[in-house]
Design a protein around this motif. Structure first.
Motif, PDB file in Angstrom:
ATOM      1  N   SER A   2      56.373  43.416  61.639  1.00 20.77           N
ATOM      2  CA  SER A   2      56.297  41.959  61.778  1.00 20.77           C
ATOM      3  C   SER A   2      57.651  41.367  62.126  1.00 20.77           C
ATOM      4  O   SER A   2      57.737  40.399  62.883  1.00 20.77           O
ATOM      5  CB  SER A   2      55.777  41.340  60.481  1.00 20.77           C
ATOM      6  N   VAL A   3      58.721  41.940  61.595  1.00 24.06           N
ATOM      7  CA  VAL A   3      60.071  41.450  61.881  1.00 24.06           C
ATOM      8  C   VAL A   3      60.380  41.620  63.367  1.00 24.06           C
ATOM      9  O   VAL A   3      61.008  40.764  63.988  1.00 24.06           O
ATOM     10  CB  VAL A   3      61.113  42.169  60.996  1.00 24.06           C
TER      11      VAL A   3
ATOM     12  N   LEU B  58      58.892  38.773  65.177  1.00 24.06           N
ATOM     13  CA  LEU B  58      59.650  37.572  64.841  1.00 24.06           C
ATOM     14  C   LEU B  58      60.955  37.515  65.635  1.00 24.06           C
ATOM     15  O   LEU B  58      61.338  36.462  66.150  1.00 24.06           O
ATOM     16  CB  LEU B  58      59.928  37.520  63.340  1.00 24.06           C
TER      17      LEU B  58
ATOM     18  N   ILE C 261      62.225  34.594  68.198  1.00 16.91           N
ATOM     19  CA  ILE C 261      63.490  33.876  68.007  1.00 16.91           C
ATOM     20  C   ILE C 261      64.367  33.979  69.256  1.00 16.91           C
ATOM     21  O   ILE C 261      64.925  32.982  69.718  1.00 16.91           O
ATOM     22  CB  ILE C 261      64.230  34.399  66.759  1.00 16.91           C
TER      23      ILE C 261
END
Length: 140
Positions: free
Chosen positions: A124-125, A128, A132
């Motif tokens: 999931s990071v 993300l 970003i």
């Protein structure tokens, strides 16, 4: 995670004990809520031609990674990929990444049947970080 692919998993699972039934009900309930919310958003957009207002943009004046994503999703569903790209390039950039989420359907099936939680924070990071970086590049 959506509810419909999970139905296939549930049909193939005999649901032998209460723990499996409890996990299946929880996953189905959560998936149904997510699917209902996404469906309501798309129907609302189709009827009104207005998506949800972006709080990030209202507060900062900058575009967030998701700005234009509802319009892009509708364009993709209508097979108008050029228009989706105009709304936000992230929509088409992330299409291959959505294949990554098919892995979550497999993992969810294993969780229902065996109770094994194999979800990793790094997966999931990664998404993300993509969002970003896109938001920063989009607003430069």
């Amino acid at each position: 995670m959506t509810a419909f692919p999970l139905l296939f998993i549930l049909v193939q699972t005999n649901l032998p004990d209460e723990a499996v039934k409890k996990r299946a009900k929880a996953v189905f309930a959560n998936g149904s809520i997510i699917l209902a919310a996404l469906s309501a958003l798309l129907v609302s957009y189709h009827l009104t031609c207005h998506g949800l207002p972006c709080l990030f943009r209202a507060l900062t004046g900058y575009l967030c990674p998701g700005c234009g994503m509802t319009r892009a999703a509708v364009a993709i569903l209508g097979e108008d990929f050029a228009k989706a790209w105009q709304y936000t390039p992230l929509s088409l950039t992330l299409l291959p990444v959505f294949a990554f989420y098919l892995l979550y359907i497999y993992k969810t099936g294993r969780y229902i049947r065996k109770g094994e939680e194999d979800f990793k924070l790094g997966e999931s990071v990664f998404l993300l970080l993509i969002a970003i970086c896109f938001a920063i590049a989009r607003n430069l």
